[in-house]
Design a protein around this motif. Structure first.
Motif, mmCIF file in Angstrom:
data_model
loop_
_atom_site.group_PDB
_atom_site.id
_atom_site.type_symbol
_atom_site.label_atom_id
_atom_site.label_comp_id
_atom_site.label_asym_id
_atom_site.label_seq_id
_atom_site.Cartn_x
_atom_site.Cartn_y
_atom_site.Cartn_z
ATOM 1 N N THR A 19 -30.870 33.205 -77.205
ATOM 2 C CA THR A 19 -30.712 34.352 -76.319
ATOM 3 C C THR A 19 -31.865 35.318 -76.552
ATOM 4 O O THR A 19 -32.432 35.375 -77.650
ATOM 5 C CB THR A 19 -29.356 35.048 -76.557
ATOM 6 N N GLY A 20 -32.217 36.070 -75.526
ATOM 7 C CA GLY A 20 -33.298 37.035 -75.669
ATOM 8 C C GLY A 20 -32.872 38.301 -76.376
ATOM 9 O O GLY A 20 -33.695 39.015 -76.947
ATOM 10 N N ASP A 21 -31.585 38.588 -76.345
ATOM 11 C CA ASP A 21 -31.040 39.787 -76.992
ATOM 12 C C ASP A 21 -29.729 39.395 -77.660
ATOM 13 O O ASP A 21 -28.810 38.896 -76.996
ATOM 14 C CB ASP A 21 -30.806 40.893 -75.959
ATOM 15 N N LEU A 22 -29.627 39.607 -78.964
ATOM 16 C CA LEU A 22 -28.479 39.104 -79.707
ATOM 17 C C LEU A 22 -27.172 39.753 -79.264
ATOM 18 O O LEU A 22 -26.140 39.089 -79.168
ATOM 19 C CB LEU A 22 -28.683 39.311 -81.209
ATOM 20 N N ILE A 23 -27.188 41.046 -78.981
ATOM 21 C CA ILE A 23 -25.962 41.722 -78.548
ATOM 22 C C ILE A 23 -25.469 41.132 -77.237
ATOM 23 O O ILE A 23 -24.278 40.832 -77.065
ATOM 24 C CB ILE A 23 -26.199 43.237 -78.424
ATOM 25 N N GLN A 24 -26.393 40.940 -76.308
ATOM 26 C CA GLN A 24 -26.013 40.375 -75.014
ATOM 27 C C GLN A 24 -25.546 38.927 -75.164
ATOM 28 O O GLN A 24 -24.574 38.500 -74.524
ATOM 29 C CB GLN A 24 -27.183 40.459 -74.044
ATOM 30 N N GLY A 25 -26.230 38.165 -76.010
ATOM 31 C CA GLY A 25 -25.851 36.774 -76.223
ATOM 32 C C GLY A 25 -24.487 36.641 -76.855
ATOM 33 O O GLY A 25 -23.671 35.796 -76.449
ATOM 34 N N ARG A 26 -24.222 37.475 -77.840
ATOM 35 C CA ARG A 26 -22.907 37.451 -78.473
ATOM 36 C C ARG A 26 -21.820 37.808 -77.453
ATOM 37 O O ARG A 26 -20.783 37.135 -77.383
ATOM 38 C CB ARG A 26 -22.862 38.425 -79.639
ATOM 39 N N SER A 27 -22.049 38.837 -76.678
ATOM 40 C CA SER A 27 -21.066 39.257 -75.676
ATOM 41 C C SER A 27 -20.800 38.146 -74.676
ATOM 42 O O SER A 27 -19.646 37.902 -74.289
ATOM 43 C CB SER A 27 -21.560 40.515 -74.961
ATOM 44 N N ALA A 28 -21.862 37.448 -74.258
ATOM 45 C CA ALA A 28 -21.710 36.366 -73.284
ATOM 46 C C ALA A 28 -20.852 35.241 -73.840
ATOM 47 O O ALA A 28 -19.963 34.719 -73.160
ATOM 48 C CB ALA A 28 -23.075 35.848 -72.861
ATOM 49 N N MET A 29 -21.090 34.855 -75.102
ATOM 50 C CA MET A 29 -20.322 33.765 -75.703
ATOM 51 C C MET A 29 -18.882 34.188 -75.985
ATOM 52 O O MET A 29 -17.944 33.410 -75.799
ATOM 53 C CB MET A 29 -21.000 33.303 -76.992
ATOM 54 N N GLU A 30 -18.693 35.408 -76.427
ATOM 55 C CA GLU A 30 -17.329 35.872 -76.691
ATOM 56 C C GLU A 30 -16.509 35.921 -75.400
ATOM 57 O O GLU A 30 -15.331 35.543 -75.387
ATOM 58 C CB GLU A 30 -17.361 37.238 -77.367
ATOM 59 N N SER A 31 -17.133 36.366 -74.306
ATOM 60 C CA SER A 31 -16.429 36.422 -73.022
ATOM 61 C C SER A 31 -16.132 35.021 -72.500
ATOM 62 O O SER A 31 -15.045 34.748 -71.986
ATOM 63 C CB SER A 31 -17.259 37.194 -71.999
ATOM 64 N N LEU A 32 -17.103 34.121 -72.642
ATOM 65 C CA LEU A 32 -16.934 32.759 -72.135
ATOM 66 C C LEU A 32 -15.848 32.009 -72.895
ATOM 67 O O LEU A 32 -15.012 31.322 -72.298
ATOM 68 C CB LEU A 32 -18.258 32.007 -72.229
ATOM 69 N N LEU A 33 -15.845 32.155 -74.222
ATOM 70 C CA LEU A 33 -14.960 31.366 -75.071
ATOM 71 C C LEU A 33 -13.664 32.082 -75.419
ATOM 72 O O LEU A 33 -12.730 31.461 -75.938
ATOM 73 C CB LEU A 33 -15.692 30.970 -76.352
ATOM 74 N N SER A 87 -32.146 33.689 -69.677
ATOM 75 C CA SER A 87 -30.766 33.986 -70.029
ATOM 76 C C SER A 87 -30.315 33.198 -71.251
ATOM 77 O O SER A 87 -30.983 32.259 -71.690
ATOM 78 C CB SER A 87 -29.849 33.686 -68.843
ATOM 79 N N THR A 88 -29.171 33.566 -71.780
ATOM 80 C CA THR A 88 -28.565 32.876 -72.907
ATOM 81 C C THR A 88 -28.262 31.430 -72.522
ATOM 82 O O THR A 88 -27.709 31.162 -71.463
ATOM 83 C CB THR A 88 -27.269 33.603 -73.317
ATOM 84 N N LYS A 89 -28.641 30.466 -73.399
ATOM 85 C CA LYS A 89 -28.427 29.064 -73.058
ATOM 86 C C LYS A 89 -28.280 28.218 -74.308
ATOM 87 O O LYS A 89 -28.816 28.545 -75.378
ATOM 88 C CB LYS A 89 -29.585 28.529 -72.211
ATOM 89 N N LEU A 90 -27.569 27.107 -74.172
ATOM 90 C CA LEU A 90 -27.487 26.105 -75.226
ATOM 91 C C LEU A 90 -28.824 25.373 -75.258
ATOM 92 O O LEU A 90 -29.218 24.740 -74.282
ATOM 93 C CB LEU A 90 -26.343 25.131 -74.938
ATOM 94 N N SER A 91 -29.537 25.474 -76.378
ATOM 95 C CA SER A 91 -30.900 24.972 -76.409
ATOM 96 C C SER A 91 -31.136 23.847 -77.398
ATOM 97 O O SER A 91 -32.054 23.040 -77.205
ATOM 98 C CB SER A 91 -31.864 26.116 -76.746
ATOM 99 N N ASN A 92 -30.344 23.776 -78.469
ATOM 100 C CA ASN A 92 -30.628 22.808 -79.524
ATOM 101 C C ASN A 92 -29.345 22.383 -80.228
ATOM 102 O O ASN A 92 -28.310 23.026 -80.088
ATOM 103 C CB ASN A 92 -31.592 23.394 -80.567
#
Length: 213
Positions: A19-33, A87-92
């Motif tokens: 993710t380009g921004d850790l706060i945004q990435g964490r929020s995205a994963m928490e909301s998704l999961l 955007s935040t993505k599964l990369s590896n």
């Protein structure tokens, strides 16, 4: 669960979400999961920071970003993060093996050199490519070995389970061949032919099945 292989033990260790921004990435994963991730961790040698969430089979999901407050490393960061944007993505994905030297001898060119890392109570070694990018456009796994206890048991249970990892690549047959030495780690991994390299993980959550891409 780690399946005993004929030459070494190996298993899928964790999934990497850039993710380009850790706060945004964490929020995205928490909301998704529908979960709460761990407290922030930092990798001083790589200039990155992350949050984790427990999966089953002694594995975990990692959300990782460049740490803007950290000193930039002299060498390229892992997971090709110096060239990441968007955007935040599964990369590896990452596998662990109990014999890192032997694993390196079986992996394709470009898998990288061994580097040692320590963070708190955890210590590990990982093969990091010179240019930061793993073989097969990042679809080949990073390979590591833990020199300490594994972090997954210390993470709060979230009811998450990895049902499967789908890897799409235009050279699918070559990728399958390159992964044959690590068959023990391929139980939930499927490789398919496609025009573009991509990863997608199917995760069981408390509210149902979710795909992370």
């Amino acid at each position: 669960m780690t399946v005993k292989g004929s030459d070494m033990d190996c298993a899928l260790d964790h999934l990497v979400v850039r993710t380009g921004d850790l706060i945004q990435g964490r929020s995205a994963m928490e909301s998704l999961l529908g979960i709460a991730m761990s407290a922030r961790g930092m990798h001083a040698q790589m200039g990155t920071h992350n949050h984790l969430a427990a999966l089953d089979r002694d594995s975990y999901l990692e959300v990782i970003a460049v740490d803007p407050a950290a000193i930039a490393p002299k060498a390229p960061r892992w997971f090709d993060m110096d060239n990441f944007s968007g955007s935040t993505k599964l990369s590896n994905w990452v596998i662990r093996c109990d014999d890192l030297d032997y694993a390196r001898s079986l992996a394709p060119p470009g898998i990288g050199e061994e580097r040692a890392f320590v963070r708190g109570d955890y210590a590990w070694r990982m093969l990091v490519p010179h240019n930061g990018q793993l073989p097969f456009d990042g679809c080949y796994p990073a390979i590591m070995s833990w020199d300490s206890k594994h972090p997954a048991p210390a993470l709060a249970p979230q009811g998450l389970s990895l049902r499967g990892l789908r890897i799409t690549h235009p050279q699918a047959d070559d990728l399958r061949d390159a992964l044959k030495p690590f068959a023990d780690a391929m139980e939930n991994v499927r490789i398919v032919q496609g025009a573009r390299a991509a990863l997608a993980a199917e995760i069981t959550t408390p509210s149902g099945e979710i795909w992370i891409t």
